[in-house]
Design an enzyme around this catalytic site. Sequence first.
Site, short mmCIF file in Angstrom:
data_model
loop_
_atom_site.label_atom_id
_atom_site.label_comp_id
_atom_site.label_asym_id
_atom_site.label_seq_id
_atom_site.Cartn_x
_atom_site.Cartn_y
_atom_site.Cartn_z
N SER A 42 0.83 -1.20 0.00
CA SER A 42 0.00 0.00 0.00
C SER A 42 0.87 1.25 0.00
O SER A 42 1.75 1.40 0.86
CB SER A 42 -0.92 0.03 1.22
OG SER A 42 -1.48 1.32 1.34
N SER A 69 -12.39 1.63 4.31
CA SER A 69 -12.29 0.17 4.38
C SER A 69 -13.30 -0.51 3.46
O SER A 69 -12.96 -1.47 2.76
CB SER A 69 -12.40 -0.36 5.81
OG SER A 69 -13.30 0.36 6.56
N ASP A 118 -22.29 0.93 3.13
CA ASP A 118 -21.02 1.45 2.61
C ASP A 118 -20.55 0.65 1.40
O ASP A 118 -20.15 1.22 0.37
CB ASP A 118 -19.93 1.42 3.70
CG ASP A 118 -20.35 2.17 4.94
OD1 ASP A 118 -21.36 2.89 4.88
OD2 ASP A 118 -19.67 2.03 5.97
C1 GLA Z 1 -21.03 2.63 9.25
C2 GLA Z 1 -21.46 1.24 8.78
C3 GLA Z 1 -22.72 1.32 7.92
C4 GLA Z 1 -23.82 2.13 8.59
C5 GLA Z 1 -23.26 3.46 9.11
C6 GLA Z 1 -24.28 4.21 9.93
O1 GLA Z 1 -20.61 3.39 8.17
O2 GLA Z 1 -20.43 0.62 8.07
O3 GLA Z 1 -23.16 0.02 7.62
O4 GLA Z 1 -24.43 1.41 9.62
O5 GLA Z 1 -22.11 3.28 9.90
O6 GLA Z 1 -25.35 4.61 9.15
#
Ligand code: GLA
Length: 387
Positions: free
Chosen positions: A67, A130, A174
């Site tokens: 990385s 991540s 995410d």
């Molecule tokens: C983090 C988690 C998501 C979600 C958010 C809050 O980013 O990875 O899955 O739960 O928090 O909305």
Amino acid sequence: MLEKLKQKFEETFGGNGDVRAYFAPGRVNLIGEHTDYNGGHVFPCALTIGTYAVARKREDNKLRLYSMNFEQRGVIETSLDDLTPYKEAGWTNYPKGVMWAFEERGYKMPSGLDILIYGNIPNGSGLSSSASLEVLTGLVLKDMFGFAVSMVDIALIGQYSENNFNGCNCGIMDQFASAMGKKDHAIFLDTNTLECEYAPVVLEDAKIVIINSKVKHSLVDSAYNDRRNECETALKELQTVIDIKTLGDLTEEEYEAHKDAIKSEVRQKRAKHAVYENQRTIRAVAALKANDVETFGKLMNASHVSLRDDYEVSCEEIDILVNLAWETEGVIGSRITGGGFGGCTVSIVKNEAVDGFVTNIGAKYKEKVGHEAEFYVVDIGEGAHVL
Ligand code: GLA
């Protein structure tokens, strides 16, 4: 950029062979926070910043990972026979976790890989560095080995690896945003069914501005997992009096009528947030579609209050940023974004107010907190793709 990364790849791993490059973005969530593991809706969009990979197949089963963000660690060498998480393995636990999750699903990697990584999402900012690394790895494996997985599968595999290999019990938002993002659109995702709709975010008079508080409090993962457990317990308590599968099934009225089944005040607050935030998200998307950005902004503000008071995932520095935004002329809405306990806020700011917003809030934040915040005016980018 791409040329530089390829050159670095060659310097690090030597020339020859079929070298390919990939990108997976970070995300910002506009509204719908902590609803994705409660069967609710979220409304994130992919950013134009994210994580890049340059990769090549090997003839043996070695994995060599490098990385550019952790150059001092050099090339980390491991193998397909050792897909287990170690604390010392640091960032490589993310790609390894995804490889492990592919194998769990029966996708056996026929050979090892050399992979060079470079990310331009600020570390610990809560903009999903991540998740982007997980989705990126999924895309590398799909493309290099021809695995028949969809981009949604890649998101699910990324989440599975985060839950079961890296120990954070996150929802799907995410990884989904990183895999499925679309330029100039936010994703209205029903996390219960994974049905999604792309909503154009074309704000003619305003911009989306992220402020990075540059604080990340410890115990983020454990506090996150605690919130999730509290919601799961609250759901079980509610299920003794009403037939629901998730908290996202409830309207505000239904919640109010049945909340006494939840036997702790803290769990009542958590469940209330999950229910109300889901309904706010549905309303916010309807408002945006109707071009009613003012209402969208008010719902963002209400989301922050609920995350601060009922879900208790904000912190002093973030509240300072949001309060400063709320006091600023030309701000349509502002809230914490992402998992919480530090990280970023997201605001919608009228075009003519953006410069003042950055200068004034920048100066006041530094004065109150002692260090600088970072500001990014957002462009909404594409989901993960081969370069
Ligand atoms: C983090 C988690 C998501 C979600 C958010 C809050 O980013 O990875 O899955 O739960 O928090 O909305």
